[in-house]
Design a protein around this motif. Structure first.
Motif, PDB file in Angstrom:
ATOM      1  N   ARG A  36      34.828   9.540 -48.212  1.00 14.31           N
ATOM      2  CA  ARG A  36      35.869   9.319 -49.233  1.00 14.31           C
ATOM      3  C   ARG A  36      37.149   8.795 -48.592  1.00 14.31           C
ATOM      4  NH1 ARG A  36      33.863  14.232 -51.663  1.00 14.31           N
ATOM      5  NH2 ARG A  36      35.497  15.395 -50.545  1.00 14.31           N
ATOM      6  N   GLN A  37      37.501   9.369 -47.453  1.00 12.62           N
ATOM      7  CA  GLN A  37      38.730   8.961 -46.760  1.00 12.62           C
ATOM      8  C   GLN A  37      38.662   7.493 -46.341  1.00 12.62           C
ATOM      9  OE1 GLN A  37      39.330  11.089 -43.102  1.00 12.62           O
ATOM     10  NE2 GLN A  37      41.141   9.931 -42.523  1.00 12.62           N
ATOM     11  N   LEU A  38      37.549   7.077 -45.734  1.00 15.71           N
ATOM     12  CA  LEU A  38      37.440   5.702 -45.253  1.00 15.71           C
ATOM     13  C   LEU A  38      37.253   4.709 -46.397  1.00 15.71           C
ATOM     14  CD1 LEU A  38      35.310   6.017 -41.981  1.00 15.71           C
ATOM     15  CD2 LEU A  38      37.796   6.050 -42.284  1.00 15.71           C
ATOM     16  N   THR A  39      36.662   5.126 -47.490  1.00 14.06           N
ATOM     17  CA  THR A  39      36.534   4.236 -48.644  1.00 14.06           C
ATOM     18  C   THR A  39      37.889   3.999 -49.295  1.00 14.06           C
ATOM     19  OG1 THR A  39      34.263   5.024 -49.026  1.00 14.06           O
ATOM     20  CG2 THR A  39      35.343   3.866 -50.841  1.00 14.06           C
ATOM     21  N   GLU A  40      38.675   5.059 -49.415  1.00 15.17           N
ATOM     22  CA  GLU A  40      40.012   4.918 -49.996  1.00 15.17           C
ATOM     23  C   GLU A  40      40.925   4.064 -49.125  1.00 15.17           C
ATOM     24  OE1 GLU A  40      41.277   8.900 -50.485  1.00 15.17           O
ATOM     25  OE2 GLU A  40      39.940   9.331 -52.189  1.00 15.17           O
ATOM     26  N   ALA A  97      22.086   2.444 -38.278  1.00 11.27           N
ATOM     27  CA  ALA A  97      22.862   1.359 -38.890  1.00 11.27           C
ATOM     28  C   ALA A  97      22.233   0.036 -38.486  1.00 11.27           C
ATOM     29  CB  ALA A  97      24.321   1.407 -38.444  1.00 11.27           C
ATOM     30  N   GLU A  98      22.301  -0.940 -39.392  1.00  5.24           N
ATOM     31  CA  GLU A  98      21.767  -2.266 -39.086  1.00  5.24           C
ATOM     32  C   GLU A  98      22.739  -3.330 -39.575  1.00  5.24           C
ATOM     33  OE1 GLU A  98      17.650  -4.761 -38.923  1.00  5.24           O
ATOM     34  OE2 GLU A  98      17.786  -3.127 -40.365  1.00  5.24           O
ATOM     35  N   ALA A  99      22.980  -4.300 -38.695  1.00  7.47           N
ATOM     36  CA  ALA A  99      23.893  -5.399 -39.007  1.00  7.47           C
ATOM     37  C   ALA A  99      23.101  -6.661 -39.310  1.00  7.47           C
ATOM     38  CB  ALA A  99      24.849  -5.639 -37.836  1.00  7.47           C
ATOM     39  N   GLU A 100      23.802  -7.637 -39.846  1.00  7.60           N
ATOM     40  CA  GLU A 100      23.163  -8.916 -40.159  1.00  7.60           C
ATOM     41  C   GLU A 100      22.917  -9.743 -38.913  1.00  7.60           C
ATOM     42  OE1 GLU A 100      24.853  -9.827 -44.627  1.00  7.60           O
ATOM     43  OE2 GLU A 100      26.184 -10.224 -42.920  1.00  7.60           O
ATOM     44  N   HIS A 101      23.574  -9.394 -37.807  1.00  5.47           N
ATOM     45  CA  HIS A 101      23.388 -10.098 -36.538  1.00  5.47           C
ATOM     46  C   HIS A 101      23.228  -9.056 -35.430  1.00  5.47           C
ATOM     47  CE1 HIS A 101      24.367 -13.775 -38.593  1.00  5.47           C
ATOM     48  NE2 HIS A 101      25.558 -13.335 -38.934  1.00  5.47           N
ATOM     49  N   ALA A 102      22.936  -9.530 -34.233  1.00  2.09           N
ATOM     50  CA  ALA A 102      22.789  -8.626 -33.092  1.00  2.09           C
ATOM     51  C   ALA A 102      24.049  -7.785 -32.908  1.00  2.09           C
ATOM     52  CB  ALA A 102      22.494  -9.431 -31.827  1.00  2.09           C
ATOM     53  N   TRP A 103      23.852  -6.542 -32.546  1.00  9.13           N
ATOM     54  CA  TRP A 103      24.950  -5.582 -32.475  1.00  9.13           C
ATOM     55  C   TRP A 103      25.890  -5.904 -31.317  1.00  9.13           C
ATOM     56  CZ3 TRP A 103      25.337  -2.129 -36.384  1.00  9.13           C
ATOM     57  CH2 TRP A 103      26.424  -1.248 -36.314  1.00  9.13           C
ATOM     58  N   GLU A 104      27.200  -5.760 -31.588  1.00  3.77           N
ATOM     59  CA  GLU A 104      28.229  -5.993 -30.581  1.00  3.77           C
ATOM     60  C   GLU A 104      28.873  -4.660 -30.193  1.00  3.77           C
ATOM     61  OE1 GLU A 104      29.022  -8.726 -29.083  1.00  3.77           O
ATOM     62  OE2 GLU A 104      27.794 -10.134 -30.238  1.00  3.77           O
ATOM     63  N   PRO A 105      29.087  -4.411 -28.879  1.00  7.29           N
ATOM     64  CA  PRO A 105      29.669  -3.130 -28.452  1.00  7.29           C
ATOM     65  C   PRO A 105      31.058  -2.860 -29.026  1.00  7.29           C
ATOM     66  CG  PRO A 105      28.700  -4.297 -26.585  1.00  7.29           C
ATOM     67  CD  PRO A 105      28.698  -5.251 -27.736  1.00  7.29           C
ATOM     68  N   GLY A 106      31.826  -3.914 -29.306  1.00  9.13           N
ATOM     69  CA  GLY A 106      33.190  -3.704 -29.792  1.00  9.13           C
ATOM     70  C   GLY A 106      33.299  -3.389 -31.265  1.00  9.13           C
ATOM     71  N   TRP A 107      32.199  -3.396 -31.993  1.00  7.18           N
ATOM     72  CA  TRP A 107      32.248  -3.085 -33.418  1.00  7.18           C
ATOM     73  C   TRP A 107      32.528  -1.605 -33.651  1.00  7.18           C
ATOM     74  CZ3 TRP A 107      27.278  -6.094 -35.300  1.00  7.18           C
ATOM     75  CH2 TRP A 107      27.562  -7.467 -35.289  1.00  7.18           C
ATOM     76  N   LEU A 108      32.958  -1.315 -34.856  1.00  5.05           N
ATOM     77  CA  LEU A 108      33.211   0.064 -35.258  1.00  5.05           C
ATOM     78  C   LEU A 108      31.954   0.917 -35.060  1.00  5.05           C
ATOM     79  CD1 LEU A 108      35.063   2.158 -36.769  1.00  5.05           C
ATOM     80  CD2 LEU A 108      34.018   1.300 -38.886  1.00  5.05           C
ATOM     81  N   SER A 109      32.128   2.093 -34.480  1.00  6.60           N
ATOM     82  CA  SER A 109      30.999   2.991 -34.275  1.00  6.60           C
ATOM     83  C   SER A 109      30.544   3.574 -35.610  1.00  6.60           C
ATOM     84  CB  SER A 109      31.380   4.125 -33.331  1.00  6.60           C
ATOM     85  OG  SER A 109      30.364   5.116 -33.310  1.00  6.60           O
ATOM     86  N   PRO A 110      29.264   3.441 -35.961  1.00  8.93           N
ATOM     87  CA  PRO A 110      28.779   4.056 -37.204  1.00  8.93           C
ATOM     88  C   PRO A 110      28.982   5.570 -37.239  1.00  8.93           C
ATOM     89  CG  PRO A 110      27.222   2.426 -36.421  1.00  8.93           C
ATOM     90  CD  PRO A 110      28.232   2.606 -35.330  1.00  8.93           C
ATOM     91  N   ALA A 111      29.016   6.193 -36.061  1.00  8.25           N
ATOM     92  CA  ALA A 111      29.195   7.649 -36.042  1.00  8.25           C
ATOM     93  C   ALA A 111      30.528   8.047 -36.644  1.00  8.25           C
ATOM     94  CB  ALA A 111      29.090   8.164 -34.606  1.00  8.25           C
ATOM     95  N   THR A 112      31.582   7.288 -36.372  1.00 10.47           N
ATOM     96  CA  THR A 112      32.903   7.654 -36.897  1.00 10.47           C
ATOM     97  C   THR A 112      33.090   7.229 -38.343  1.00 10.47           C
ATOM     98  OG1 THR A 112      33.822   5.590 -35.991  1.00 10.47           O
ATOM     99  CG2 THR A 112      33.964   7.571 -34.625  1.00 10.47           C
ATOM    100  N   VAL A 113      32.114   6.518 -38.918  1.00 14.18           N
ATOM    101  CA  VAL A 113      32.145   6.257 -40.360  1.00 14.18           C
ATOM    102  C   VAL A 113      31.749   7.515 -41.128  1.00 14.18           C
ATOM    103  CG1 VAL A 113      31.063   4.932 -42.219  1.00 14.18           C
ATOM    104  CG2 VAL A 113      31.760   3.781 -40.115  1.00 14.18           C
ATOM    105  N   PHE A 114      30.808   8.264 -40.574  1.00 17.85           N
ATOM    106  CA  PHE A 114      30.314   9.461 -41.259  1.00 17.85           C
ATOM    107  C   PHE A 114      30.941  10.747 -40.727  1.00 17.85           C
ATOM    108  CE2 PHE A 114      27.052   6.238 -41.811  1.00 17.85           C
ATOM    109  CZ  PHE A 114      26.667   6.401 -43.138  1.00 17.85           C
ATOM    110  N   TRP A 115      31.272  10.769 -39.445  1.00 17.93           N
ATOM    111  CA  TRP A 115      31.807  11.986 -38.835  1.00 17.93           C
ATOM    112  C   TRP A 115      33.268  11.789 -38.449  1.00 17.93           C
ATOM    113  CZ3 TRP A 115      28.656  15.800 -39.640  1.00 17.93           C
ATOM    114  CH2 TRP A 115      27.285  15.626 -39.599  1.00 17.93           C
TER     115      TRP A 115
END
Length: 389
Positions: A36-40, A97-115
């Motif tokens: 909820r926090q990240l969506t807002e 998590a799955e992206a439309e292209h090969a994963w990049e290390p500098g992208w947002l960590s999926p773990a901190t989206v949920f936790w």
């Protein structure tokens, strides 16, 4: 996003997988607050909780989220939280998590989206060993415990294990975990084992099982079990690690090389990736329209198949009727031999077989027709001899 995971044997380069354990029983509420926090705040485009249990009716509580990273690349992620039935100690989670292209290390960590990023929330324990992703894990003094710990971590396959040796006892800046200095998408996939200066010999003795060793004052990324075919310890060994709070550049390079390997999927990963790809419900309007178009096309194909099946059945019935009429017109009365029993009604796909069967039946009926009697004179009179020329 791909539609099938049936042929997966290695971790796809578009996929970010993680598995862990959180003590306590309120993981679902923690995740709901974070989403909820990240969506807002606009970090997450949308999220939802499809409900408890997946397609197989399991006990998992599932969360889905979608967000965009650099260049507008869309990422879709699925978190499944379940109790630990074996010991009842906390809750396990699997995040893919799955992206439309090969994963990049500098992208947002999926773990901190949920936790939450708050280090006081202990969601980051590795499921198999209990070690933490976001902290320094001191190497045990007991060599048997150390070997068992490293073996279990390598066998688990979800985390990436790196062993770091302290050339000398670091100061306050160097005592912190190297993982916090890694690119965002690596921070919550790496388990850091830290060996004190006097533990080099015992650590390398335990590492003989992996055919690797950590250099004095350096680091080594451990192979999994089974190891990736292209794993070469020379590519994943770092001669010197400066524990002074600066970015560990060589360690980062070794970890990035490791994530680029075609690594075998850990246990449970195929099911998690399949669920992400095939049970995804958080659709955009365009995705819903595309989904409906696919359904319409599928129904049209089914209707066409039914129409063809009906036409085949009708043609087979017409041929059967023609064969029956031909049989009745053959002149066979009730005194003659009884014709063979009619075969059972054919399936729509056996029309040609039915035609052949009734064709043979028609020929049999003609063969059964009585032959015409020879011409004779009066009863009892022998036939006249042929006239002489």
């Amino acid at each position: 996003m791909l539609n099938s995971s049936a042929l997966l044997t290695t971790i796809p380069h578009t996929v970010w997988p993680a598995r862990g354990r959180r003590p306590g029983s309120d993981a679902e509420e923690v995740v709901r607050r974070r989403l909820r926090q990240l969506t807002e705040s606009g970090v997450v485009d949308d999220h939802q909780e499809p409900g408890e249990g997946g397609a197989d009716g399991g006990p998992d509580t599932v969360f889905e989220a979608r967000w965009r990273v650099a260049d507008g690349v869309t990422v879709r992620a699925r978190l499944a939280v379940s109790p630990r039935p074996e010991d009842g100690d906390g809750q396990e989670w699997i995040l893919v998590a799955e992206a439309e292209h090969a994963w990049e290390p500098g992208w947002l960590s999926p773990a901190t989206v949920f936790w939450p990023e708050d280090e006081d929330d202990p969601w980051d324990h590795e499921a198999g060993t209990g070690l933490r992703y976001r902290d320094v894990n001191a190497v045990p003094a007991d060599e048997k415990v150390l070997r068992r710990l490293l073996k279990n971590g390598a066998r688990d396959g979800w985390g990436i294990h790196v062993v770091v040796h302290e050339a000398m006892t670091p100061d306050e800046r160097g005592r912190g975990p190297l993982t916090r200095l890694l690119p965002p998408s690596l921070r919550h996939r790496v388990i850091e084992h830290r060996a004190a200066p006097d533990q080099l010999r015992s650590v390398n003795y335990a590492l003989r099982e992996f055919d690797v060793e950590v250099p004095r004052g350096g680091a080594v990324v451990l192979p999994g079990r089974p190891a990736a075919p292209d794993y070469d310890v020379r590519d994943f060994s770092v001669r010197s690690v400066f524990l002074d709070g600066s970015e560990p550049t060589e360690v980062v390079k070794a970890l990035v090389r490791y994530t680029d390997l075609a690594r075998p999927l850990p246990e449970g990963a195929v099911e998690a990736i399949t669920a992400l790809r095939e049970e995804w419900r958080l659709l955009t309007l365009e995705e819903e329209l595309a989904h409906e178009r696919r359904l319409v096309a599928m129904y049209a194909e089914a209707l066409e198949a039914m129409t063809q099946s009906r036409d085949l059945y009708r043609a087979a019935a017409d041929r059967a009727h023609e064969a029956l009429v031909a049989y009745r017109e053959s002149g066979v009365d009730g005194a003659g031999p009884r014709p063979p029993s009619a075969p059972p009604a054919p399936a729509p796909s056996t029309g040609s077989s039915l035609a052949r069967t009734f064709g043979r039946l028609k020929e049999s009926a003609k063969a059964l027709r009585p032959a015409p009697a020879p011409e004779t004179g009066e009863p009892g009179t022998p036939p006249s001899p042929p006239a002489e020329r």
